[in-house]
Enzyme design. Structure first.
Site, PDB file in Angstrom:
ATOM      1  N   HIS A 147      11.892   5.286  35.224  1.00 45.52           N
ATOM      2  CA  HIS A 147      12.737   5.416  34.030  1.00 45.52           C
ATOM      3  C   HIS A 147      13.851   4.368  34.048  1.00 45.52           C
ATOM      4  O   HIS A 147      14.137   3.728  33.028  1.00 45.52           O
ATOM      5  CB  HIS A 147      13.398   6.803  33.968  1.00 45.52           C
ATOM      6  CG  HIS A 147      12.462   7.948  33.782  1.00 45.52           C
ATOM      7  ND1 HIS A 147      12.513   9.055  34.593  1.00 45.52           N
ATOM      8  CD2 HIS A 147      11.472   8.174  32.881  1.00 45.52           C
ATOM      9  CE1 HIS A 147      11.594   9.924  34.191  1.00 45.52           C
ATOM     10  NE2 HIS A 147      10.941   9.408  33.161  1.00 45.52           N
TER      11      HIS A 147
ATOM     12  N   LYS B 160       7.902  22.109  28.755  1.00 51.12           N
ATOM     13  CA  LYS B 160       8.307  22.050  30.160  1.00 51.12           C
ATOM     14  C   LYS B 160       9.439  23.035  30.436  1.00 51.12           C
ATOM     15  O   LYS B 160      10.281  23.291  29.581  1.00 51.12           O
ATOM     16  CB  LYS B 160       8.794  20.641  30.517  1.00 51.12           C
ATOM     17  CG  LYS B 160       7.720  19.579  30.456  1.00 51.12           C
ATOM     18  CD  LYS B 160       8.269  18.221  30.859  1.00 51.12           C
ATOM     19  CE  LYS B 160       7.205  17.142  30.802  1.00 51.12           C
ATOM     20  NZ  LYS B 160       7.757  15.827  31.179  1.00 51.12           N
TER      21      LYS B 160
ATOM     22  N   ARG C  14       2.411   4.102  31.914  1.00 55.85           N
ATOM     23  CA  ARG C  14       1.997   3.800  33.279  1.00 55.85           C
ATOM     24  C   ARG C  14       0.529   3.429  33.377  1.00 55.85           C
ATOM     25  O   ARG C  14       0.128   2.718  34.282  1.00 55.85           O
ATOM     26  CB  ARG C  14       2.246   5.017  34.187  1.00 55.85           C
ATOM     27  CG  ARG C  14       3.709   5.371  34.344  1.00 55.85           C
ATOM     28  CD  ARG C  14       3.841   6.695  35.015  1.00 55.85           C
ATOM     29  NE  ARG C  14       3.346   7.724  34.078  1.00 55.85           N
ATOM     30  CZ  ARG C  14       3.590   9.011  34.176  1.00 55.85           C
ATOM     31  NH1 ARG C  14       4.272   9.475  35.180  1.00 55.85           N
ATOM     32  NH2 ARG C  14       3.124   9.858  33.291  1.00 55.85           N
TER      33      ARG C  14
ATOM     34  N   SER D 170       8.044  12.542  37.006  1.00 50.47           N
ATOM     35  CA  SER D 170       9.025  13.563  37.379  1.00 50.47           C
ATOM     36  C   SER D 170       8.349  14.787  37.963  1.00 50.47           C
ATOM     37  O   SER D 170       8.814  15.364  38.950  1.00 50.47           O
ATOM     38  CB  SER D 170       9.862  13.954  36.151  1.00 50.47           C
ATOM     39  OG  SER D 170      10.628  12.856  35.714  1.00 50.47           O
TER      40      SER D 170
END
Length: 164
Positions: free
Chosen positions: A17, A41, A90, A128
């Site tokens: 990040h 989440k 990614r 994360s």
């Protein structure tokens, strides 16, 4: 003046990040980093804790500001007067997912332009969720997150390791 918005849950912020923030700040006149509430989440850190960790990691960059937001990213984009939405990717799976989100954002507001920044290869495997899982299982994430983030995660997650 071009204003970019980079939204994410940042629970926790990773060096991936931070890399996207630094690169975006170098490209755009102004960058707004938004700690967004992701309804899919269960966060470990409060929104304010996440903002504080971001400020401690990259708050010295003059053209970067930090905010929290709920609701649609498109609404935050409009409210902040942004021109570009930044998304880090990614891998191919991220690109597929982010392309769907970009399409929906543009459907909601045709002015939303999304710029995909590929992750630096050294962070391609970092997420994360994976960071939190490694900590829970007693592993080290040194070098993948700022030291302050690792310390907080160790304090909150070290006793949550499942029993064998």
């Amino acid at each position: 003046m071009t204003t970019a918005l980079y939204a994410g849950s940042f629970d926790p912020v990773t060096n991936g990040h931070i890399d996207i923030i630094k690169r975006s700040a170098a490209i755009f006149d102004r960058l707004i980093v938004v700690v967004a509430i992701n309804t899919n989440k269960q966060p470990l850190l409060t929104p304010q804790e996440r903002v504080n960790l971001l400020v401690n990691a990259v708050g010295e960059i003059d053209n970067v500001t930090f905010k929290t937001a709920t609701g649609l990213t498109v609404e935050t984009f409009k409210r902040e007067g942004a021109n570009v939405l930044i998304r880090g990717v990614r891998n191919g799976a991220d690109l597929d997912f982010e392309t769907q989100i970009a399409g929906m954002n543009q459907f909601l507001d045709q002015k939303v332009e999304t710029v995909f920044l590929p992750a630096n290869p050294q962070w391609n495997f970092t997420s994360s969720s994976l960071i939190k899982e490694v900590i829970k299982m007693g592993g080290s994430v040194k070098g993948l997150v700022p030291e302050e983030v690792e310390n907080i995660l160790q304090a909150r997650l070290r006793n949550t390791r499942p029993e064998k």
